[in-house]
Design a protein around this motif. Structure first.
Motif, mmCIF file in Angstrom:
data_model
loop_
_atom_site.group_PDB
_atom_site.id
_atom_site.type_symbol
_atom_site.label_atom_id
_atom_site.label_comp_id
_atom_site.label_asym_id
_atom_site.label_seq_id
_atom_site.Cartn_x
_atom_site.Cartn_y
_atom_site.Cartn_z
ATOM 1 N N LEU A 1 -23.368 37.054 -39.814
ATOM 2 C CA LEU A 1 -22.639 35.928 -40.395
ATOM 3 C C LEU A 1 -22.717 34.747 -39.443
ATOM 4 C CD1 LEU A 1 -20.642 34.614 -42.439
ATOM 5 C CD2 LEU A 1 -18.801 35.650 -41.098
ATOM 6 N N TYR B 1 -15.397 35.970 -42.234
ATOM 7 C CA TYR B 1 -15.765 35.279 -43.477
ATOM 8 C C TYR B 1 -14.532 34.651 -44.130
ATOM 9 C CZ TYR B 1 -17.089 34.369 -48.246
ATOM 10 O OH TYR B 1 -17.273 33.757 -49.466
ATOM 11 N N GLN B 2 -13.431 35.395 -44.209
ATOM 12 C CA GLN B 2 -12.207 34.873 -44.826
ATOM 13 C C GLN B 2 -11.677 33.660 -44.059
ATOM 14 O OE1 GLN B 2 -11.121 35.662 -47.717
ATOM 15 N NE2 GLN B 2 -12.381 37.465 -48.046
ATOM 16 N N ILE C 1 -25.524 33.863 -44.287
ATOM 17 C CA ILE C 1 -25.529 35.282 -43.938
ATOM 18 C C ILE C 1 -26.979 35.729 -44.007
ATOM 19 C CG2 ILE C 1 -24.859 37.598 -44.673
ATOM 20 C CD1 ILE C 1 -22.278 36.414 -45.741
ATOM 21 N N LYS D 1 -13.937 30.741 -44.795
ATOM 22 C CA LYS D 1 -13.696 30.283 -46.163
ATOM 23 C C LYS D 1 -12.395 29.469 -46.244
ATOM 24 C CE LYS D 1 -13.635 32.187 -50.800
ATOM 25 N NZ LYS D 1 -13.696 33.392 -51.595
ATOM 26 N N LEU E 1 -23.864 30.192 -47.389
ATOM 27 C CA LEU E 1 -22.457 30.516 -47.673
ATOM 28 C C LEU E 1 -21.951 29.855 -48.945
ATOM 29 C CD1 LEU E 1 -20.661 30.680 -44.214
ATOM 30 C CD2 LEU E 1 -21.499 32.521 -45.663
ATOM 31 N N ASP F 1 -17.738 36.256 -52.120
ATOM 32 C CA ASP F 1 -16.803 37.160 -51.454
ATOM 33 C C ASP F 1 -17.581 38.267 -50.742
ATOM 34 O OD1 ASP F 1 -14.344 38.135 -50.660
ATOM 35 O OD2 ASP F 1 -13.929 39.175 -52.535
ATOM 36 N N ILE F 2 -16.901 38.932 -49.815
ATOM 37 C CA ILE F 2 -17.418 40.128 -49.156
ATOM 38 C C ILE F 2 -16.324 41.182 -49.262
ATOM 39 C CG2 ILE F 2 -18.206 41.167 -47.009
ATOM 40 C CD1 ILE F 2 -19.053 38.379 -46.086
#
Length: 101
Positions: A32, A90-91, A37, A94, A46, A51-52
């Motif tokens: 990431l 990631y969250q 990614i 985001k 991205l 979502d992941i």
């Protein structure tokens, strides 16, 4: 490009020889970055990742599944360790960048 998180993924395949059948495991990294990614030779911007998520039983040796939800569909990867660092990074990314929401 700053590397934010790395997740080890597993690839499993069967090889059949003259007298035996073998199961071969190889591993590769999902990385990431601030804007994308990368997985093997694939790159996902991205802006195309929605979502992941993952599903893994608590058993240490059990395989789990890592789901990368993208504009091209859901990509599934085998994992052995829970990808908490990857999902949290990631969250957080985001939440900080409105164009990714």
């Amino acid at each position: 490009m700053t590397l934010l998180a790395v997740q080890r993924c597993i690839e499993v395949r069967q090889e059949i020889g003259w007298t035996e059948k073998r199961i071969v495991e190889t591993s590769f990294d999902m990385k990431l970055f601030e804007d994308q990614i990368t997985v093997k030779n694939d790159t996902f911007p991205l802006t195309s990742v929605f979502d992941i998520s993952f599903r893994k039983k608590p058993d240490k040796d059990a395989f789990g599944f890592l789901y990368l939800h993208t504009s091209q569909g859901v990509r599934t990867f085998y994992i052995k360790e829970e990808p908490k660092q990857l999902v949290q990074a990631y969250q957080q990314l985001k939440a900080e960048r409105p164009e990714l929401r």
